[in-house]
Design a protein around this motif. Structure first.
Motif, PDB file in Angstrom:
ATOM      1  N   TRP A 140      -1.411  -0.142  -5.219  1.00 20.72           N
ATOM      2  CA  TRP A 140      -1.821  -0.677  -3.918  1.00 20.72           C
ATOM      3  C   TRP A 140      -0.945  -1.868  -3.520  1.00 20.72           C
ATOM      4  CZ3 TRP A 140      -4.027  -5.419  -2.523  1.00 20.72           C
ATOM      5  CH2 TRP A 140      -4.486  -5.486  -1.207  1.00 20.72           C
ATOM      6  N   LEU A 141      -0.642  -2.754  -4.469  1.00 14.61           N
ATOM      7  CA  LEU A 141       0.230  -3.892  -4.187  1.00 14.61           C
ATOM      8  C   LEU A 141       1.629  -3.432  -3.793  1.00 14.61           C
ATOM      9  CD1 LEU A 141      -0.668  -6.525  -6.926  1.00 14.61           C
ATOM     10  CD2 LEU A 141      -1.117  -6.648  -4.480  1.00 14.61           C
ATOM     11  N   TYR A 142       2.145  -2.418  -4.486  1.00 11.91           N
ATOM     12  CA  TYR A 142       3.466  -1.898  -4.145  1.00 11.91           C
ATOM     13  C   TYR A 142       3.446  -1.277  -2.752  1.00 11.91           C
ATOM     14  CZ  TYR A 142       7.780   0.775  -4.298  1.00 11.91           C
ATOM     15  OH  TYR A 142       9.006   1.301  -4.005  1.00 11.91           O
ATOM     16  N   TYR A 143       2.377  -0.575  -2.414  1.00 12.64           N
ATOM     17  CA  TYR A 143       2.240   0.009  -1.080  1.00 12.64           C
ATOM     18  C   TYR A 143       2.198  -1.093  -0.015  1.00 12.64           C
ATOM     19  CZ  TYR A 143       0.426   2.862   2.724  1.00 12.64           C
ATOM     20  OH  TYR A 143       0.254   3.482   3.923  1.00 12.64           O
ATOM     21  N   GLN A 144       1.497  -2.168  -0.286  1.00  9.57           N
ATOM     22  CA  GLN A 144       1.452  -3.295   0.638  1.00  9.57           C
ATOM     23  C   GLN A 144       2.838  -3.909   0.809  1.00  9.57           C
ATOM     24  OE1 GLN A 144      -1.142  -4.460   2.519  1.00  9.57           O
ATOM     25  NE2 GLN A 144      -2.091  -2.551   1.847  1.00  9.57           N
ATOM     26  N   TYR A 145       3.575  -4.022  -0.286  1.00  8.18           N
ATOM     27  CA  TYR A 145       4.947  -4.534  -0.238  1.00  8.18           C
ATOM     28  C   TYR A 145       5.815  -3.644   0.652  1.00  8.18           C
ATOM     29  CZ  TYR A 145       9.757  -4.925  -1.953  1.00  8.18           C
ATOM     30  OH  TYR A 145      11.114  -5.014  -2.041  1.00  8.18           O
TER      31      TYR A 145
ATOM     32  N   TYR B 292      -4.446  -0.716  -8.714  1.00  7.43           N
ATOM     33  CA  TYR B 292      -4.240  -1.999  -8.051  1.00  7.43           C
ATOM     34  C   TYR B 292      -2.750  -2.299  -7.891  1.00  7.43           C
ATOM     35  CZ  TYR B 292      -4.463  -6.972  -7.037  1.00  7.43           C
ATOM     36  OH  TYR B 292      -4.298  -8.204  -6.462  1.00  7.43           O
TER      37      TYR B 292
ATOM     38  N   LEU C  37       4.812  -1.714   3.088  1.00  8.26           N
ATOM     39  CA  LEU C  37       4.387  -1.830   4.486  1.00  8.26           C
ATOM     40  C   LEU C  37       4.816  -3.150   5.110  1.00  8.26           C
ATOM     41  CD1 LEU C  37       0.802  -0.318   4.378  1.00  8.26           C
ATOM     42  CD2 LEU C  37       2.858   0.694   5.362  1.00  8.26           C
ATOM     43  N   ILE C  38       4.672  -4.236   4.369  1.00  8.93           N
ATOM     44  CA  ILE C  38       4.982  -5.556   4.918  1.00  8.93           C
ATOM     45  C   ILE C  38       6.479  -5.701   5.171  1.00  8.93           C
ATOM     46  CG2 ILE C  38       5.038  -8.015   4.342  1.00  8.93           C
ATOM     47  CD1 ILE C  38       2.319  -7.578   2.973  1.00  8.93           C
TER      48      ILE C  38
ATOM     49  N   TYR D 297       9.334   1.257   3.843  1.00  4.51           N
ATOM     50  CA  TYR D 297       8.778   2.581   3.601  1.00  4.51           C
ATOM     51  C   TYR D 297       9.491   3.643   4.427  1.00  4.51           C
ATOM     52  CZ  TYR D 297       6.274   1.915   7.988  1.00  4.51           C
ATOM     53  OH  TYR D 297       5.969   1.690   9.304  1.00  4.51           O
TER      54      TYR D 297
END
Length: 80
Positions: free
Chosen positions: A12-17, A9, A19-20, A24
């Motif tokens: 996933w939050l770091y990946y969302q960060y 989780y 992307l947003i 990246y």
């Protein structure tokens, strides 16, 4: 929630960060500079809020309590 699910989780939050914010696509040294600037700005905002907001809230409450209580406009009126 076990440790593996929590780790996934957080990943996933770091990946969302990533992307947003669009970081990246940056190189690792650029990511570290961006993250340093971002987190230091957030830390300064949090610290400033912690130190100064209570003072301003107290002063605003004192100001509005004087208006609501209907205090006389001058101290001379109290002496007469």
């Amino acid at each position: 929630m076990n440790f593996k699910n929590m780790w996934e989780y957080l990943a996933w939050l770091y990946y969302q960060y990533l992307l947003i914010t669009g970081i990246y696509v940056l190189e690792p040294w650029e990511k570290s500079i961006f993250n340093s600037v971002l987190f230091s700005a957030i830390a300064m905002v949090v610290y400033t809020s912690y130190v100064f907001v209570p003072i301003h809230v107290r002063l605003a409450l004192e100001f509005f309590s004087e208006i609501i209580d209907g205090q006389p406009e001058s101290a001379v009126a109290l002496m007469n």
